[in-house]
Design a protein around this motif. Structure first.
Motif, PDB file in Angstrom:
ATOM      1  N   ALA A  82       0.839  -1.201   0.000  1.00 20.19           N
ATOM      2  CA  ALA A  82       0.000   0.000   0.000  1.00 20.19           C
ATOM      3  C   ALA A  82       0.872   1.248   0.000  1.00 20.19           C
ATOM      4  CB  ALA A  82      -0.911  -0.001   1.211  1.00 20.19           C
ATOM      5  N   GLU A 118      -2.283  -3.349  -2.358  1.00 20.18           N
ATOM      6  CA  GLU A 118      -3.087  -2.856  -3.475  1.00 20.18           C
ATOM      7  C   GLU A 118      -3.078  -3.909  -4.579  1.00 20.18           C
ATOM      8  OE1 GLU A 118      -1.517   0.936  -4.675  1.00 20.18           O
ATOM      9  OE2 GLU A 118      -1.743   1.825  -2.670  1.00 20.18           O
ATOM     10  N   ASN A 145      -7.095  -0.133  -1.971  1.00 23.94           N
ATOM     11  CA  ASN A 145      -7.814   0.591  -3.023  1.00 23.94           C
ATOM     12  C   ASN A 145      -9.266   0.137  -3.129  1.00 23.94           C
ATOM     13  OD1 ASN A 145      -5.605   2.100  -3.636  1.00 23.94           O
ATOM     14  ND2 ASN A 145      -5.047   0.986  -5.494  1.00 23.94           N
TER      15      ASN A 145
END
Length: 335
Positions: A82, A118, A145
């Motif tokens: 992330a 992500e 996300n």
């Protein structure tokens, strides 16, 4: 009846029973058994009640684990760490700290680590941690996300991910307006993933570590699931169910919604996601129980055509057909 014939029947029944218990091949067994994330030695400081000490950015072990899961599931995505871990972590801690009572105690005892990434290929995945051959807890990997939405937007996005985009769409409400936050979206998805961990530690279904898994002798799945991906309802009541695949956009909602949601409301499945497979049947039943029955929060689904409702239904966790399942979840929470 002659003794020889009786013996033959007993031999046949024994053979058939063993065959049933053998179950279907489990493609996740090797992944879970080989990852260092499944070993208690990979975890330190678990005596700390502070959630911040249990939240990590994606590392190489977690990356390898997700890549192997995605390979098995047929997803092409490969996650990355992330970019803004601190912001997501703050929201996640709020979500975890908002949990109270028996759910909070279970989470503290059995949710040993949370990874953030992500491009996961979905909202989240989970795994199991073992000590001396016994499953004692687990970990969760979250997509920052995908989960960067408020609660209603997230669950509506997930539900619509099954279907091709068109003039008909689905809207789900799981929070009152003031509670429709990103933290409550995270709260919901963490509880679902935690359900997978509980199913292993509480022996609700066959172990994720078994090379073959059969659901035949487990009370929670009785008369609902033959195997992980085959339901007793597939040949009669809910024939389209095997075609439903989340995060695939593979079905036309316009052509198929009448074959799905009105029928779903009459089955033992509380939600469409709980009908995806036997493992999600428990995990989504668990989060539905906590959300709807324990916390008395809303759960309302609408199908919209040109933004006008054409069908409505609620979460089915309170159905009479789920009495056994509710009692089993209550036992986990309150005994």
């Amino acid at each position: 009846m002659c003794r020889l014939f009786v013996v033959f029947i007993l031999i046949f029944e024994t053979f058939y029973s063993c065959k049933e218990e053998a179950g279907d091949p489990n493609p996740y067994s090797d992944v879970l058994s080989s990852t260092p994330l499944s070993r208690i030695e990979n975890y330190v400081g678990l005596e700390s009640p502070d959630w911040a000490s249990r939240i990590f950015n994606l590392d190489n072990y977690a990356l390898d684990y997700v890549n192997e899961l995605n390979r098995v599931d047929g997803f092409a995505e490969s996650p990355s760490p992330a970019k803004d871990l601190n912001t997501f972590k703050s929201t996640l801690i709020d979500a975890l700290n908002s949990q109270t009572g028996p759910v909070a105690s279970l989470l503290k005892n059995k949710l040993l680590r949370i990874y953030v990434c992500e491009n996961l290929g979905g909202s989240a995945v989970s795994g199991i941690v073992r000590k001396d051959g016994k499953s004692v807890g687990g970990f969760v990997i979250l997509d920052a996300n995908t989960l960067n939405r408020n609660a209603d937007d997230w669950i509506s996005y997930k539900e619509n991910s099954t279907f091709q985009k068109g003039n008909i769409k689905i809207r789900i409400r799981i929070e009152e307006e003031k509670q429709n936050t990103k933290a409550n979206a995270l709260r919901y998805i963490v509880l679902h993933e935690f359900g997978h961990i509980l199913s292993e530690t509480e022996k609700i279904g066959p172990s994720f570590f078994s090379s073959k898994r059969s659901f035949a002798n487990f009370e929670f799945y009785k008369e609902v699931w033959k195997s992980e991906k085959v339901s007793y309802l597939d040949d009669s009541t809910f024939t389209i169910r095997p075609q439903i695949r989340f995060y695939s956009e593979s079905l036309s909602l316009e052509d198929n919604w009448e074959k799905i949601y009105p029928i779903l409301s009459k089955t033992p499945f509380p939600t469409l996601y709980s009908a995806a497979n036997a493992d999600d049947f428990f995990a989504d039943s668990f989060v539905s129980y906590v959300h709807v029955i324990l916390e008395k929060k809303p759960w309302e689904l609408e199908i919209l055509k040109n933004d006008k409702p054409i069908f409505r239904m609620g979460n089915g966790i309170e159905k009479d057909t789920l009495t056994i399942q509710r009692k089993m979840i209550e036992k986990i929470l309150f005994l």
